[in-house]
Scaffold this motif. Structure first.
Motif, PDB file in Angstrom:
ATOM      1  N   LYS A 112      -3.425  13.644   3.463  1.00 18.06           N
ATOM      2  CA  LYS A 112      -2.776  12.498   4.115  1.00 18.06           C
ATOM      3  C   LYS A 112      -1.298  12.790   4.369  1.00 18.06           C
ATOM      4  O   LYS A 112      -0.765  12.410   5.403  1.00 18.06           O
ATOM      5  N   LEU A 113      -0.666  13.464   3.440  1.00 14.87           N
ATOM      6  CA  LEU A 113       0.736  13.831   3.635  1.00 14.87           C
ATOM      7  C   LEU A 113       0.895  14.796   4.812  1.00 14.87           C
ATOM      8  O   LEU A 113       1.780  14.648   5.638  1.00 14.87           O
ATOM      9  N   ARG A 114       0.000  15.785   4.881  1.00 11.97           N
ATOM     10  CA  ARG A 114       0.048  16.765   5.976  1.00 11.97           C
ATOM     11  C   ARG A 114      -0.109  16.094   7.332  1.00 11.97           C
ATOM     12  O   ARG A 114       0.541  16.467   8.300  1.00 11.97           O
ATOM     13  N   HIS A 115      -0.998  15.118   7.406  1.00 16.86           N
ATOM     14  CA  HIS A 115      -1.287  14.457   8.681  1.00 16.86           C
ATOM     15  C   HIS A 115      -0.459  13.187   8.886  1.00 16.86           C
ATOM     16  O   HIS A 115      -0.658  12.475   9.856  1.00 16.86           O
ATOM     17  N   ARG A 116       0.461  12.911   7.947  1.00 18.33           N
ATOM     18  CA  ARG A 116       1.321  11.728   8.010  1.00 18.33           C
ATOM     19  C   ARG A 116       0.512  10.448   8.170  1.00 18.33           C
ATOM     20  O   ARG A 116       0.790   9.598   9.013  1.00 18.33           O
TER      21      ARG A 116
ATOM     22  N   TYR B 132       0.804  -1.224   0.000  1.00 18.86           N
ATOM     23  CA  TYR B 132       0.000   0.000   0.000  1.00 18.86           C
ATOM     24  C   TYR B 132       0.833   1.269   0.000  1.00 18.86           C
ATOM     25  O   TYR B 132       0.323   2.346   0.251  1.00 18.86           O
ATOM     26  N   ARG B 133       2.097   1.160  -0.285  1.00 15.09           N
ATOM     27  CA  ARG B 133       2.969   2.329  -0.299  1.00 15.09           C
ATOM     28  C   ARG B 133       3.087   2.847  -1.733  1.00 15.09           C
ATOM     29  O   ARG B 133       4.023   2.558  -2.443  1.00 15.09           O
ATOM     30  N   HIS B 134       2.089   3.616  -2.164  1.00 13.82           N
ATOM     31  CA  HIS B 134       2.047   4.162  -3.518  1.00 13.82           C
ATOM     32  C   HIS B 134       1.887   5.678  -3.425  1.00 13.82           C
ATOM     33  O   HIS B 134       0.889   6.159  -2.884  1.00 13.82           O
ATOM     34  N   ALA B 135       2.833   6.408  -3.933  1.00 13.22           N
ATOM     35  CA  ALA B 135       2.789   7.874  -3.858  1.00 13.22           C
ATOM     36  C   ALA B 135       1.541   8.448  -4.514  1.00 13.22           C
ATOM     37  O   ALA B 135       0.974   9.433  -4.029  1.00 13.22           O
ATOM     38  N   ASP B 136       1.072   7.824  -5.590  1.00  8.41           N
ATOM     39  CA  ASP B 136      -0.097   8.353  -6.290  1.00  8.41           C
ATOM     40  C   ASP B 136      -1.398   8.106  -5.519  1.00  8.41           C
ATOM     41  O   ASP B 136      -2.435   8.644  -5.872  1.00  8.41           O
ATOM     42  N   TRP B 137      -1.376   7.322  -4.474  1.00 11.45           N
ATOM     43  CA  TRP B 137      -2.559   7.092  -3.642  1.00 11.45           C
ATOM     44  C   TRP B 137      -2.647   8.087  -2.493  1.00 11.45           C
ATOM     45  O   TRP B 137      -3.665   8.160  -1.818  1.00 11.45           O
TER      46      TRP B 137
END
Length: 63
Positions: free
Chosen positions: A25-29, A15-20
């Motif tokens: 989600k990035l802001r909240h890690r 489940y480690r896909h940058a396009d997902w």
């Protein structure tokens, strides 16, 4: 919590896909596998169990 952690560790590469990953989600890690508003819930009896099973069935029918 134990089950959620075990699943997260077992599936992290799948489940480690940058396009997902959305900007929020990035802001909240946050990971891609879990939705933000989902949390653990201890089943508190037969009625509570039935309500949660019904919710799962309804959710599966909508998708």
């Amino acid at each position: 919590m134990i089950i959620k952690r075990a699943v997260s560790l077992a599936c992290r590469e799948d489940y480690r896909h940058a396009d997902w990953v959305a900007a929020s989600k990035l802001r909240h890690r946050e990971p891609t596998i879990w939705r933000r508003l989902f949390w653990e819930h201890q089943i508190r009896g037969e009625n509570d169990f039935v309500r949660h099973v019904d919710y799962i069935h309804l959710t599966l029918q909508l998708h």
